[in-house]
Design a protein around this motif. Structure first.
Motif, mmCIF file in Angstrom:
data_model
loop_
_atom_site.group_PDB
_atom_site.id
_atom_site.type_symbol
_atom_site.label_atom_id
_atom_site.label_comp_id
_atom_site.label_asym_id
_atom_site.label_seq_id
_atom_site.Cartn_x
_atom_site.Cartn_y
_atom_site.Cartn_z
ATOM 1 N N GLN A 51 41.034 45.809 33.339
ATOM 2 C CA GLN A 51 40.664 44.953 32.206
ATOM 3 C C GLN A 51 39.212 45.149 31.778
ATOM 4 O OE1 GLN A 51 42.476 41.259 34.179
ATOM 5 N NE2 GLN A 51 42.730 40.842 32.003
ATOM 6 N N VAL A 52 38.443 45.852 32.617
ATOM 7 C CA VAL A 52 37.099 46.254 32.201
ATOM 8 C C VAL A 52 37.036 47.789 32.137
ATOM 9 C CG1 VAL A 52 35.892 44.156 32.913
ATOM 10 C CG2 VAL A 52 36.239 45.990 34.585
ATOM 11 N N GLY A 53 38.207 48.402 32.014
ATOM 12 C CA GLY A 53 38.273 49.832 31.744
ATOM 13 C C GLY A 53 38.222 50.750 32.956
ATOM 14 N N GLU A 54 38.235 50.169 34.189
ATOM 15 C CA GLU A 54 38.202 50.999 35.414
ATOM 16 C C GLU A 54 39.600 51.091 36.007
ATOM 17 O OE1 GLU A 54 36.112 52.845 37.154
ATOM 18 O OE2 GLU A 54 34.424 52.499 35.798
ATOM 19 N N PRO A 55 40.203 52.265 36.029
ATOM 20 C CA PRO A 55 41.582 52.377 36.530
ATOM 21 C C PRO A 55 41.660 52.393 38.052
ATOM 22 C CG PRO A 55 40.829 54.505 35.756
ATOM 23 C CD PRO A 55 39.685 53.541 35.534
ATOM 24 N N LEU A 56 41.139 51.336 38.675
ATOM 25 C CA LEU A 56 41.139 51.210 40.138
ATOM 26 C C LEU A 56 42.032 50.046 40.554
ATOM 27 C CD1 LEU A 56 37.346 51.620 40.975
ATOM 28 C CD2 LEU A 56 39.190 53.250 41.478
ATOM 29 N N ARG A 57 42.711 50.217 41.717
ATOM 30 C CA ARG A 57 43.581 49.149 42.196
ATOM 31 C C ARG A 57 42.724 48.086 42.897
ATOM 32 N NH1 ARG A 57 48.557 50.781 41.022
ATOM 33 N NH2 ARG A 57 49.569 49.053 42.084
ATOM 34 N N MET A 58 42.196 47.210 42.086
ATOM 35 C CA MET A 58 41.232 46.230 42.578
ATOM 36 C C MET A 58 41.249 45.030 41.644
ATOM 37 S SD MET A 58 37.280 47.073 43.059
ATOM 38 C CE MET A 58 36.031 45.835 43.237
ATOM 39 N N LEU A 59 41.180 43.839 42.233
ATOM 40 C CA LEU A 59 41.146 42.642 41.399
ATOM 41 C C LEU A 59 40.331 41.551 42.070
ATOM 42 C CD1 LEU A 59 43.492 40.422 42.630
ATOM 43 C CD2 LEU A 59 44.889 42.382 41.950
ATOM 44 N N VAL A 60 39.852 40.636 41.256
ATOM 45 C CA VAL A 60 39.099 39.493 41.781
ATOM 46 C C VAL A 60 39.772 38.208 41.301
ATOM 47 C CG1 VAL A 60 36.931 40.767 41.894
ATOM 48 C CG2 VAL A 60 37.444 39.436 39.837
ATOM 49 N N ILE A 61 39.707 37.193 42.159
ATOM 50 C CA ILE A 61 40.307 35.891 41.847
ATOM 51 C C ILE A 61 39.370 34.799 42.356
ATOM 52 C CG2 ILE A 61 42.192 34.289 42.473
ATOM 53 C CD1 ILE A 61 44.110 36.659 42.515
ATOM 54 N N ASP A 62 39.221 33.732 41.573
ATOM 55 C CA ASP A 62 38.537 32.525 42.039
ATOM 56 C C ASP A 62 39.225 31.334 41.394
ATOM 57 O OD1 ASP A 62 36.901 30.376 42.651
ATOM 58 O OD2 ASP A 62 35.076 31.587 42.606
ATOM 59 N N LEU A 63 39.913 30.554 42.227
ATOM 60 C CA LEU A 63 40.705 29.447 41.699
ATOM 61 C C LEU A 63 39.948 28.118 41.751
ATOM 62 C CD1 LEU A 63 44.150 30.282 43.368
ATOM 63 C CD2 LEU A 63 43.274 31.023 41.146
ATOM 64 N N ALA A 64 38.684 28.136 42.196
ATOM 65 C CA ALA A 64 37.920 26.884 42.300
ATOM 66 C C ALA A 64 37.745 26.260 40.917
ATOM 67 C CB ALA A 64 36.562 27.163 42.925
ATOM 68 N N LYS A 65 37.870 24.928 40.896
ATOM 69 C CA LYS A 65 37.661 24.230 39.612
ATOM 70 C C LYS A 65 36.172 24.197 39.297
ATOM 71 C CE LYS A 65 41.913 21.750 39.589
ATOM 72 N NZ LYS A 65 42.338 21.724 41.023
ATOM 73 N N LYS A 66 35.874 23.860 38.035
ATOM 74 C CA LYS A 66 34.496 23.885 37.532
ATOM 75 C C LYS A 66 33.492 23.160 38.426
ATOM 76 C CE LYS A 66 34.297 23.942 32.551
ATOM 77 N NZ LYS A 66 34.405 22.939 31.502
ATOM 78 N N ASP A 67 33.891 21.975 38.939
ATOM 79 C CA ASP A 67 32.957 21.162 39.714
ATOM 80 C C ASP A 67 33.015 21.461 41.216
ATOM 81 O OD1 ASP A 67 35.533 20.281 39.665
ATOM 82 O OD2 ASP A 67 35.078 18.144 39.590
ATOM 83 N N GLU A 68 33.788 22.471 41.599
ATOM 84 C CA GLU A 68 33.900 22.840 43.010
ATOM 85 C C GLU A 68 33.048 24.082 43.288
ATOM 86 O OE1 GLU A 68 38.594 21.447 43.509
ATOM 87 O OE2 GLU A 68 38.104 23.577 43.449
ATOM 88 N N ARG A 70 32.209 27.820 44.307
ATOM 89 C CA ARG A 70 32.982 29.026 44.026
ATOM 90 C C ARG A 70 33.709 29.545 45.266
ATOM 91 N NH1 ARG A 70 29.052 32.222 39.727
ATOM 92 N NH2 ARG A 70 29.704 30.940 37.937
ATOM 93 N N GLU A 71 34.882 30.130 45.035
ATOM 94 C CA GLU A 71 35.677 30.722 46.124
ATOM 95 C C GLU A 71 36.104 32.123 45.730
ATOM 96 O OE1 GLU A 71 39.106 28.401 47.305
ATOM 97 O OE2 GLU A 71 37.938 26.567 47.070
ATOM 98 N N PRO A 72 35.160 33.064 45.720
ATOM 99 C CA PRO A 72 35.505 34.406 45.257
ATOM 100 C C PRO A 72 36.366 35.177 46.264
ATOM 101 C CG PRO A 72 33.197 34.288 45.940
ATOM 102 C CD PRO A 72 33.748 32.903 46.073
ATOM 103 N N HIS A 73 37.436 35.768 45.763
ATOM 104 C CA HIS A 73 38.307 36.623 46.583
ATOM 105 C C HIS A 73 38.403 38.000 45.927
ATOM 106 C CE1 HIS A 73 39.969 33.205 48.854
ATOM 107 N NE2 HIS A 73 40.000 32.552 47.704
ATOM 108 N N VAL A 74 38.227 39.042 46.729
ATOM 109 C CA VAL A 74 38.398 40.411 46.228
ATOM 110 C C VAL A 74 39.625 41.011 46.914
ATOM 111 C CG1 VAL A 74 37.355 42.700 45.955
ATOM 112 C CG2 VAL A 74 35.893 40.656 46.030
ATOM 113 N N PHE A 75 40.518 41.586 46.143
ATOM 114 C CA PHE A 75 41.719 42.238 46.684
ATOM 115 C C PHE A 75 41.701 43.700 46.266
ATOM 116 C CE2 PHE A 75 42.701 37.775 46.053
ATOM 117 C CZ PHE A 75 43.345 37.418 47.229
#
Ligand code: ZN
Length: 176
Positions: A51-68, A70-75
């Motif tokens: 989604q930023v133009g890099e064809p790598l098998r990699m993704l990031v997720i953070d499901l923390a709500k605005k007032d929580e 951050r919970e960064p996860h890299v897969f």
């Protein structure tokens, strides 16, 4: 850290099948930081490298709500090993398909193996929003978009809309 340009429908780059990450180095960690910054700014809860133009098998997720905090996860190089039987439905959106949302049914539980930034192998048994988000993002690594899971009629409508918008803009990429 740097903000990266988001690739938006109908850019054909989104249909790329991404390649496994082979080098777990400082450059990869920097790229993950840039992906997080881009995702937080958008804002979104998940972002795949393509989604930023890099064809790598990699993704990031953070499901923390605005007032929580951050919970960064890299897969990295994630693989779905098992699906649960029960379905769940979320109204999904995508940073590559701005301002469009639709209900998508997916398995409510998934087991995913992946590597972290150091290259260590990990397993996650995910449910709820994490399960849906992982499936949405792993789809991106295979060139699949959430609109591929809705009716053809709805998909054609949204693709047509984004093609028209791209024509009006004179390009297919935007920076947010
Ligand atoms: Zn997406």
């Amino acid at each position: 850290m740097a903000l990266l340009d988001l690739v938006v429908l109908p850019d054909p780059v989104l249909r790329t099948v991404s390649k496994p990450v082979e080098r777990f180095d400082a450059q990869l960690a920097r790229f993950a930081d840039d992906m997080f910054e881009t995702m937080y700014k958008a804002p979104g809860i998940g972002l795949a490298a393509i989604q930023v133009g890099e064809p790598l098998r990699m993704l990031v997720i953070d499901l923390a709500k605005k007032d929580e905090p951050r919970e960064p996860h890299v897969f990295i190089n994630p693989e779905i090993r098992a699906f649960g039987d029960a379905p769940s439905v979320y109204e999904e959106g995508c940073l590559s398909i701005p301002d469009y949302y639709a209900d998508v049914e997916r398995p409510a539980n998934v087991t995913v193996t992946y590597r972290d930034l150091s290259g260590a192998e990990k397993t996650i048994e995910a449910d709820g929003l994490m399960a849906t988000c992982l499936q949405h993002e792993i789809d991106h690594l295979n060139g699949v978009l959430f609109v591929d899971h809705i009716s053809r009629l709805k998909r054609e409508m949204v693709v047509r809309k984004f093609k028209k918008l791209a024509k009006e803009r004179g390009g297919t990429r935007i920076t947010v």
